[in-house]
Write an enzyme that holds these catalytic residues in place. Structure first.
Site, short mmCIF file in Angstrom:
data_model
loop_
_atom_site.label_atom_id
_atom_site.label_comp_id
_atom_site.label_asym_id
_atom_site.label_seq_id
_atom_site.Cartn_x
_atom_site.Cartn_y
_atom_site.Cartn_z
NE ARG A 27 -0.91 -0.39 4.90
CZ ARG A 27 -1.62 -0.42 6.01
NH1 ARG A 27 -2.95 -0.45 5.96
NH2 ARG A 27 -1.04 -0.39 7.19
CG ASP A 70 -5.05 1.62 16.67
OD1 ASP A 70 -6.05 1.94 17.33
OD2 ASP A 70 -4.93 0.50 16.15
P1 AMP Z 1 -6.22 -3.34 13.54
O1 AMP Z 1 -7.36 -3.42 14.48
O2 AMP Z 1 -6.27 -4.27 12.39
O3 AMP Z 1 -5.94 -1.92 13.10
O4 AMP Z 1 -4.91 -3.83 14.35
C1 AMP Z 1 -4.57 -3.39 15.63
C2 AMP Z 1 -3.15 -3.75 15.92
O5 AMP Z 1 -2.95 -5.16 15.85
C3 AMP Z 1 -2.13 -3.15 14.98
O6 AMP Z 1 -1.04 -2.75 15.74
C4 AMP Z 1 -1.78 -4.31 14.05
O7 AMP Z 1 -0.49 -4.17 13.52
C5 AMP Z 1 -1.88 -5.50 14.98
N1 AMP Z 1 -2.18 -6.75 14.28
C6 AMP Z 1 -3.36 -7.14 13.73
N2 AMP Z 1 -3.25 -8.38 13.19
C7 AMP Z 1 -1.98 -8.77 13.35
C8 AMP Z 1 -1.24 -9.96 13.01
N3 AMP Z 1 -1.80 -10.98 12.37
N4 AMP Z 1 0.05 -10.00 13.36
C9 AMP Z 1 0.63 -9.00 14.02
N5 AMP Z 1 0.01 -7.88 14.38
C10 AMP Z 1 -1.29 -7.75 14.04
MG MG Z 2 -4.76 -0.74 12.51
#
Ligand code: AMP
Ligand code: MG
Length: 514
Positions: free
Chosen positions: A188, A265
């Protein structure tokens, strides 16, 4: 096209390349190399984005090695950012790029771009998770980023969709039934992926030196019109972020987009739509709707809540910047202005959806009554607004047939709504009496998209792709490049959600599992 190291020069970096999860203090990011997959396979490439960043001159092998993480452009130090955030109303501490790695910063034709790979393994911010992304969520991010751009909504862009070649285990519904799925990588692109959370983490840790450095960098690089380095400058920066965020939410409201996880975030300081997870498009007009099953109870991030959540998020951002500004009243004033301006602009936006350029007395009621009717009659939002281009003010009641067709109510139930709609239709006909028809239709067609990425469409593309057939991805990619244009051969996608998708996971509701 020139590769540069911008962010890592502006803020301290962590050189330790250990990928194990940990708290990382005092730096903007950690140097992390993507995991190398042995047999990645390209599924789709966005030629527009490729050209935009000047990578259209790369040979196929080099390009694939970059977008699959096998190779990082020479002289670039790849990194994962450290950020924190408020999740579902609570401070969550350090989060960070848990599965995204920035693999290039580029200057091309005087524009600056950051290229990030999502799904290339663990970083210090993975918090014990695997750092991978599954194919279904990657298809959704890939298609939607480009669809949003074509709709004119500020968004991060998607360059490519690649199969990693490895399987990933996910429990999609969190119901104790994990299964293997294909892993994928989305490349991206955005000027920057800096979030409210990047500021929040420094502020929470009382790391004022880095907070200031981050603010100075962001201003100099992305808000060059602002004179940073002073309290007034940081206040101007806050105001500029508020303004861009307001535009973002207004655009989501215009097209019926629900992000699903508006944690801080996931709020870009450039006002971009970022981190496509369990997002969705409003089909039946329902302010209470959210696609995110994790949020089904609280409905914090539902369509109708977007404005108040944004205000809440901006308040957290104000708190994060406070140490640089130290003027509560000045920050509050900007938030108060936001509230007033939002209401005014919302009115203007809704009127434009009706093909009306200037506000008149009575318009507020016209819009409120419309929303009431849309909700009560379970009207498809996209079909309703777009079909106003067929409204005949001299035969206004004829329009009832479109309404009946575009409602998710049965014909029998819709009959009960006919009378209130009849009244509204006559009001509308009167309101547009003196508006030039060509002009009205032009506004309607440029404000109300004909084609959106309905959840069931993404779901169809996912199912096909999982079987090895990539044709629907290509069909939707092309279709959604021109969402406001009539595309006669694609009329089938200008329709209500089909019955089969009514209660299907992925079509009406989604989990955060990705
Ligand atoms: P999101 O709710 O998808 O924005 O993710 C919240 C946090 O979780 C962010 O810091 C992401 O990088 C982390 N995260 C989500 N899925 C994964 C994954 N499979 N492996 C590592 N970090 C993850
Ligand atoms: Mg995120």
């Amino acid at each position: 096209m020139k590769i540069v190291n911008s962010f890592t020069k502006a803020l301290p970096i962590e050189e330790n390349t250990d990928k194990r999860s940990r708290q990382v203090r005092g730096v903007g990011c950690s140097i992390v190399y993507p995991l190398v997959f042995s047999s990645p396979k390209l599924i789709h490439l966005s030629k527009d984005v490729l050209q935009m960043i000047g990578w259209d001159n790369l040979d196929d092998k080099t390009l694939l090695s970059y977008i699959s993480g096998q190779k990082v452009p020479r002289d670039f130090q790849p990194y994962a950012m450290c950020y924190g955030g408020h999740q579902f109303g609570y401070w969550a501490g350090q989060l960070g790029d848990g599965r995204a790695i920035t693999i290039a910063e580029i200057i091309h034709q005087y524009r600056f771009f950051t290229v990030q790979l999502k799904g290339v393994g663990q970083t210090p911010y993975s918090r014990g998770a695997d750092g991978f992304a599954v194919l279904r969520s990657s298809i959704r991010e890939y298609l939607c980023s480009e669809a949003m751009h074509a709709l004119g909504v500020p968004t991060t862009r998607a360059l490519s969709l690649v199969l990693s070649g490895e399987k990933v285990v996910r429990d999609e519904l969190y119901d104790g039934n994990p299964k293997e799925e294909w892993g994928a990588i989305v490349a991206r692109v955005a000027p920057s992926f800096i979030r409210f959370g990047n500021f929040e983490i420094f502020s929470a840790r009382r790391d004022i030196k880095n907070l200031k450095q981050l603010a100075d960098y962001t201003i100099a690089k992305f808000y060059p019109e602002i004179q940073g380095n002073t309290k007034e400058g940081y206040l101007d920066f806050f105001e500029a972020v508020v303004k861009r965020t307001k535009t973002l939410i207004m655009e989501w409201q215009r097209i019926g987009f629900v992000h699903g996880v508006m944690n801080t975030d996931n709020m870009s300081v450039l006002g971009l739509t970022i981190d496509y997870g369990p997002y969705g498009w409003l089909e039946e007009y329902n302010l209470n709707w959210t696609p995110n099953i994790t949020d089904a109870e609280g409905r914090r991030y539902s369509f109708g809540n977007q404005y108040s959540i944004i205000l809440w998020n901006l308040t957290q951002f104000a708190n994060a910047l406070f140490p640089l500004i130290e003027d509560v009243e000045a920050l509050k004033k900007i938030l108060r202005q936001f509230k007033v301006q939002y209401q005014e602009e919302y009115q203007t936006m809704m009127l434009r959806k009706l093909g009306i350029e200037n506000t008149q007395k009575g318009d507020f009621t016209l819009i409120e009554e419309l929303k009431f009717n849309l909700e009560n009659s379970k009207m498809d939002m996209t079909l309703f607004f777009r079909n106003l281009n067929k409204f005949d003010k001299n035969n206004s009641l004829l329009h009832l047939k479109y309404l009946a067709d575009n409602s998710y109510l049965s014909n029998k139930d819709f009959i009960k709504q006919k009378e209130v709609w009849g009244k509204w239709i006559e009001k509308y006909a009167l309101r547009i009496k003196d508006i030039n028809e060509t002009e009205r239709i032009k506004i309607i067609n440029s404000t109300n998209p004909k084609y959106i990425l309905r959840n069931y469409m993404a779901q169809m593309a996912i199912k096909q792709t999982e079987k090895g057939d990539y044709s629907l991805i290509d069909t939707f990619y092309s279709l959604l490049k021109h969402p406001y244009e009539e595309q006669k051969e694609h009329e089938q996608w200008f329709a209500k959600r089909p019955k089969w998708a009514d209660n299907e996971i992925g079509s009406t509701m989604l989990s955060c599992s990705s």
